[in-house]
Design an enzyme around this catalytic site. Structure first.
Site, mmCIF file in Angstrom:
data_model
loop_
_atom_site.group_PDB
_atom_site.id
_atom_site.type_symbol
_atom_site.label_atom_id
_atom_site.label_comp_id
_atom_site.label_asym_id
_atom_site.label_seq_id
_atom_site.Cartn_x
_atom_site.Cartn_y
_atom_site.Cartn_z
ATOM 1 N N HIS A 63 0.811 -1.214 0.000
ATOM 2 C CA HIS A 63 0.000 0.000 0.000
ATOM 3 C C HIS A 63 0.845 1.265 0.000
ATOM 4 O O HIS A 63 1.954 1.274 0.543
ATOM 5 C CB HIS A 63 -0.890 0.035 1.245
ATOM 6 N N ASP A 171 -6.221 -6.289 -2.265
ATOM 7 C CA ASP A 171 -4.802 -6.640 -2.364
ATOM 8 C C ASP A 171 -4.558 -7.741 -3.395
ATOM 9 O O ASP A 171 -3.556 -7.709 -4.102
ATOM 10 C CB ASP A 171 -4.248 -7.057 -1.002
#
Length: 183
Positions: A63, A171
């Site tokens: 991230h 993700d």
């Protein structure tokens, strides 16, 4: 007093605050703005985040937030153990696309500083792991981005052999490095 160790990528640091212990346990200053600044760590942190992972093998990342809402992160583990990764996503950097990993644990009390311009992620190595991190800017959904954790171009050597990986949909569907908006 803190111990600061430079990792293999410029500006990514391991930090180990000093523990004062006796038969009752220990006391530790996990963050002291003036002491960190004296070591060249002068970011202003504005938000604290915490995650809990019930199982080992929970992978969160990679991230980052884009400018102007990019974030420096100071990560530590309150309970359990993780393998933490920072990936250089600064296009003009000599280490663009390279990564560094570090085991962080509650037992050791170490931290990792992941500066702006790096994607960040971790995998839990123990059940019931709690991770806490400070960030230098607020969460901004419009600037929130991710890179696929197993992008072969990056080649992260995650210690996941034998783990049943658990990822969020976000993700698992992230873009590879080449398809991502970067610094």
């Amino acid at each position: 007093m803190i111990e600061v160790r430079a990792l293999e990528l410029e500006d990514v640091l391991e930090i180990v605050p000093r523990k004062f212990g006796d038969e009752r346990g220990y006391f530790c200053e996990t963050y002291h703005r003036a002491r960190y600044a004296s070591q060249g760590i002068a970011m202003e942190f504005v938000q604290d985040n915490q995650s809990y992972s019930a199982q080992k093998g929970v992978l969160r990342g990679l991230h980052y937030q884009l400018p102007p809402r990019a974030q420096d992160k100071l990560v530590r583990v309150l309970k359990g153990r993780i393998y933490d990764v920072a990936v250089d996503i600064r296009r003009a950097s000599a280490t663009f696309g390279r990564w560094v990993g570090l085991e962080i644990s509650a037992a050791k009390g170490n931290q990792i500083l992941v500066p702006k311009g790096f994607a960040h992620g971790f995998v839990t190595l123990e059940e019931h792991t709690i991770v806490s991190y400070k960030v230098s800017d607020y969460y901004s959904p419009e600037h929130d981005c991710g890179i696929l954790y197993n992008d072969p171009e990056i080649g992260i050597d995650w210690p996941i052999m034998g783990l049943d990986l658990q990822l969020s949909k976000k993700d698992s569907e992230a873009s590879p490095l080449r398809g991502s908006e970067l610094f």
